[in-house]
Design an enzyme around this catalytic site. Structure first.
Site, PDB file in Angstrom:
ATOM      1  N   GLU A 423       1.027  -1.048   0.156  1.00 37.03           N
ATOM      2  CA  GLU A 423       0.106   0.061   0.049  1.00 37.03           C
ATOM      3  C   GLU A 423       0.907   1.302  -0.150  1.00 37.03           C
ATOM      4  O   GLU A 423       0.609   2.468  -0.466  1.00 37.03           O
ATOM      5  CB  GLU A 423      -0.967   0.005   1.369  1.00 37.03           C
ATOM      6  CG  GLU A 423      -2.100   1.001   1.254  1.00 37.03           C
ATOM      7  CD  GLU A 423      -3.117   0.827   2.101  1.00 37.03           C
ATOM      8  OE1 GLU A 423      -4.226   0.180   1.975  1.00 37.03           O
ATOM      9  OE2 GLU A 423      -2.792   1.230   3.630  1.00 37.03           O
ATOM     10  N   HIS A 452       7.166 -27.610   2.360  1.00 33.29           N
ATOM     11  CA  HIS A 452       6.126 -28.488   1.618  1.00 33.29           C
ATOM     12  C   HIS A 452       5.243 -27.629   0.855  1.00 33.29           C
ATOM     13  O   HIS A 452       4.164 -28.401   0.714  1.00 33.29           O
ATOM     14  CB  HIS A 452       5.560 -29.250   2.840  1.00 33.29           C
ATOM     15  CG  HIS A 452       6.514 -30.088   3.642  1.00 33.29           C
ATOM     16  ND1 HIS A 452       7.161 -31.228   3.213  1.00 33.29           N
ATOM     17  CD2 HIS A 452       7.165 -29.628   4.722  1.00 33.29           C
ATOM     18  CE1 HIS A 452       7.899 -31.738   4.297  1.00 33.29           C
ATOM     19  NE2 HIS A 452       8.020 -30.520   5.187  1.00 33.29           N
ATOM     20  N   LYS A 556     -13.048   2.293  -3.336  1.00 34.64           N
ATOM     21  CA  LYS A 556     -14.308   2.742  -2.466  1.00 34.64           C
ATOM     22  C   LYS A 556     -15.249   3.252  -3.330  1.00 34.64           C
ATOM     23  O   LYS A 556     -16.583   3.174  -2.974  1.00 34.64           O
ATOM     24  CB  LYS A 556     -13.874   3.461  -1.229  1.00 34.64           C
ATOM     25  CG  LYS A 556     -12.872   2.646  -0.268  1.00 34.64           C
ATOM     26  CD  LYS A 556     -12.455   3.763   0.687  1.00 34.64           C
ATOM     27  CE  LYS A 556     -11.755   2.764   2.049  1.00 34.64           C
ATOM     28  NZ  LYS A 556     -11.125   3.917   3.001  1.00 34.64           N
TER      29      LYS A 556
END
Length: 627
Positions: A423, A452, A556
């Protein structure tokens, strides 16, 4: 690395520094002036230290060789295929060759480790850059940029406008050093906030601040998103334990099912749950939604939400007004960004409620800041970290940052750093308005789980990353059993870390290592402070504003547009079956047919919304009605 003599295998016709022309084969470079710098001379060579072979070669003292990137990383320093092409009298047995190769490489790595290690002994942290190919020439080239970065950081701490797009100061460093705040009043406000947090948590633990029906608060439910969740979650996971006086829970999304799952865990203890709502403006929809859902849960249980709620918010915000009759309110300042707010009330209040020593967290960050303020690239760990990022990504985000803490308690580090790094650095424009599309992608796991999962690709797949290992020296509280003779589970964990580091190095994959003495409030505060400053330095190097987030605001706004379209669709929906495209046209938004279909599909999938879909599923055929 000092070497006695060097053999060069020249792969094509080339000119040496002294003008000698070589068509191919091997030459012995016994003059530093003849060898020059392979990087600048453009030699396409394999480099084989002679290692004192008794073949009649003069044992001369060559200057330290300026190695190319691949050679410095080790995987071309001793190419095995070169043995086959050596003159017969120079060939070694396989065992002797491998022994000499490993001996010389080990000596070289030890020398690099001891010279590339930055110790921060006062906070029990060390940074190792030895498994990168950073050299003195790169440091010299970057020195002017760092000089400007040091100046910019000093000005930021003194209160200069460091977020020009929003005309804001950036003051998260003042949180752990209030005396550095640009005014005595601000410094006092910071100190008072910390005192209030510590006192409030103590009152909760002692039952002075109590639930509506008496007793003590057993749990705390934190409602927030982004920086109001990721930092507190990291601290809770890293420092929490079975004997915490208050157990923490989080609602960090507007997912109804996720909210239900959290509330289900608290159902029997909701009456003794303290809810902490965090939003700077009070307008963050995810947080507001979570708050309203939780408020409804309290009311269904016959409880007063206000008697169980605390707010962390900005002065004069919508949330502050809504929380006027709550138990308490704590400040959130506009000069502290969400992603750097862990050492403000945002992170300190949940941690203090959990029983964590928040003053120790602040002290760890404060001490780390004394290291990271040094205007010296050789001893400043945050500057060194930023240098490594720039080197590994070419300053343009070419490689991803992989975070691998070999400690379960630090598993959430990569999630926390995703926001802090991405960000901050993921920007379209630089400070001059030039389109640059900057950023560094961050992802991670925990060791040795990663072995793994995706270490296979890290070692053998596409080379588009660099790794940061986080090592913790102390395994656990108390002693460990031996799982094998002389070996504990913790020894295995270290073995897997060093083994993975070596396996990557052998393939020319760079890595950094951060070593912590232990996971403690002090060391976590130091780690957070280290990365906060590194991000700031790196932003200066690439000339971007690290302290705003226009892309988040764009998302937004787009979400608000979607909900506005939903309102229009609900007005035109009736008992007449229509396609999404037809309804979008009726809603005066024909260009939004795709979004309209997604909205209608979602509404029809949820009971109680009154929207129904025909049996057809294809967007062109499906028809929607509203009773």
């Amino acid at each position: 690395m000092q070497i006695d003599a060097v053999l060069l295998r020249v792969g094509h016709k080339t000119d040496l520094v002294d003008g000698t022309q070589i068509t191919g084969g091997y030459i012995q470079a016994d003059k530093p002036t003849q060898l020059g710098n392979p990087q600048t001379a453009g030699l396409d060579v394999d480099v084989l230290p002679a290692l004192g072979l008794d073949v009649g070669m003069r044992h001369i003292a060559c200057q330290q060789l300026a190695l190319t990137r691949d050679i410095a990383l080790g995987h071309d320093l001793f190419p095995k295929q070169g043995q086959r092409n050596l003159p017969k009298q120079l060939r070694l047995s396989s065992a002797d060759f491998e022994h000499r190769r490993r001996t010389t490489m080990s000596q070289h790595l030890w020398e690099r480790y001891t010279s590339e290690l930055i110790l921060c002994e006062a906070v029990g942290l060390a940074l190792d850059l030895s498994r990168t190919a950073i050299d003195s020439a790169y440091r010299e080239r970057m020195a002017p940029l760092f000089a400007r970065a040091f100046e910019a950081m000093a000005a930021l701490e003194q209160g200069a406008i460091a977020n020009p797009d929003e005309q804001r100061r950036v003051g998260h460093y003042w949180l752990r050093a209030p005396e550095l705040a640009p005014s005595p009043e601000l410094g006092q406000a910071i100190a008072v906030a910390v005192d209030r947090i510590v006192a409030f948590a103590s009152s909760v633990h002692r039952g002075i601040v109590a639930p509506e029906r008496g007793g003590r608060f057993t749990d705390a439910l934190v409602i927030g998103i982004g920086g109001s969740a990721l930092g507190p979650q990291l601290a809770a996971s890293a420092l929490g334990g079975a004997n915490d006086p208050v157990s923490l829970h989080f609602i960090d999304n507007t997912d109804p099912d996720g909210i239900d799952r959290v509330l289900a865990r608290l159902r029997e203890r909701l009456a003794t749950t303290l809810t902490v709502v965090m939003s700077k403006s009070g307008g963050t929809k995810e947080t507001r939604n979570g708050m309203l859902e939780v408020k409804a849960a309290y009311e269904r249980a016959g409880l007063s939400f206000e008697r169980h709620a605390v707010a962390v918010t900005g002065e004069g915000s919508a949330l502050e007004r809504f929380a006027a009759d709550w138990i308490a309110r704590f400040p959130m300042w506009d000069w502290v960004g969400g992603r750097t707010s862990e050492l403000s009330a945002v992170g300190l209040l949940p941690a203090a409620l959990q029983g964590i020593d928040v003053r120790a967290m602040l002290e760890g960050a404060r001490v780390m800041d004394t290291y990271t303020r040094r205007p010296d690239l050789a001893t400043n760990p945050a500057a060194a970290l930023a240098l490594a990022w720039h080197h590994e990504t070419d300053g343009v985000g070419k490689r991803d940052m992989v975070i691998l803490p070999y400690k379960d308690r630090l598993e959430l580090t990569s999630r926390y750093l995703q926001q802090l790094v991405m960000e901050s650095l993921g920007k379209e424009h630089d400070l001059d308005g030039k389109v640059v599309h900057q950023g560094i992608a961050v992802y991670g796991n925990k060791g040795s789980t990663d072995q793994h999962a995706y270490v296979q690709q890290l070692r053998d797949g596409v080379h588009n990353f660099f790794v940061t290992f986080i090592e913790v020296l102390r395994d656990r509280e108390g002693e460990s059993i031996e799982v094998e003779e002389g070996v504990t589970s913790g020894d295995y964990l270290l073995g897997f870390l060093l083994g993975t580091r070596t396996a990557l190095f052998e393939k020319g994959r760079s890595s950094l290592t951060i070593t912590l003495d232990e996971v403690s409030p002090r060391s976590l505060g130091a780690l957070i402070a280290l990365y906060e400053r590194a991000v700031g330095f790196y932003a200066s190097l690439i000339n971007i504003n690290a302290y705003h987030q226009p892309g988040v605001e764009a998302g937004k706004k787009a979400a608000a547009d979607v909900l506005a379209l939903q309102g229009k669709l609900l007005k035109v929906l009736d008992a007449t079956p229509r396609t999404a495209a037809e309804l979008a046209s009726l809603a005066q938004s024909p260009e939004q047919a795709e979004i309209a279909f997604k909205i209608l599909e979602h509404l029809a999938a949820n009971p109680g919304r009154g929207v129904h879909r025909s049996d057809e599923r294809h967007p062109l055929c499906a028809r929607f009605t509203r009773a």
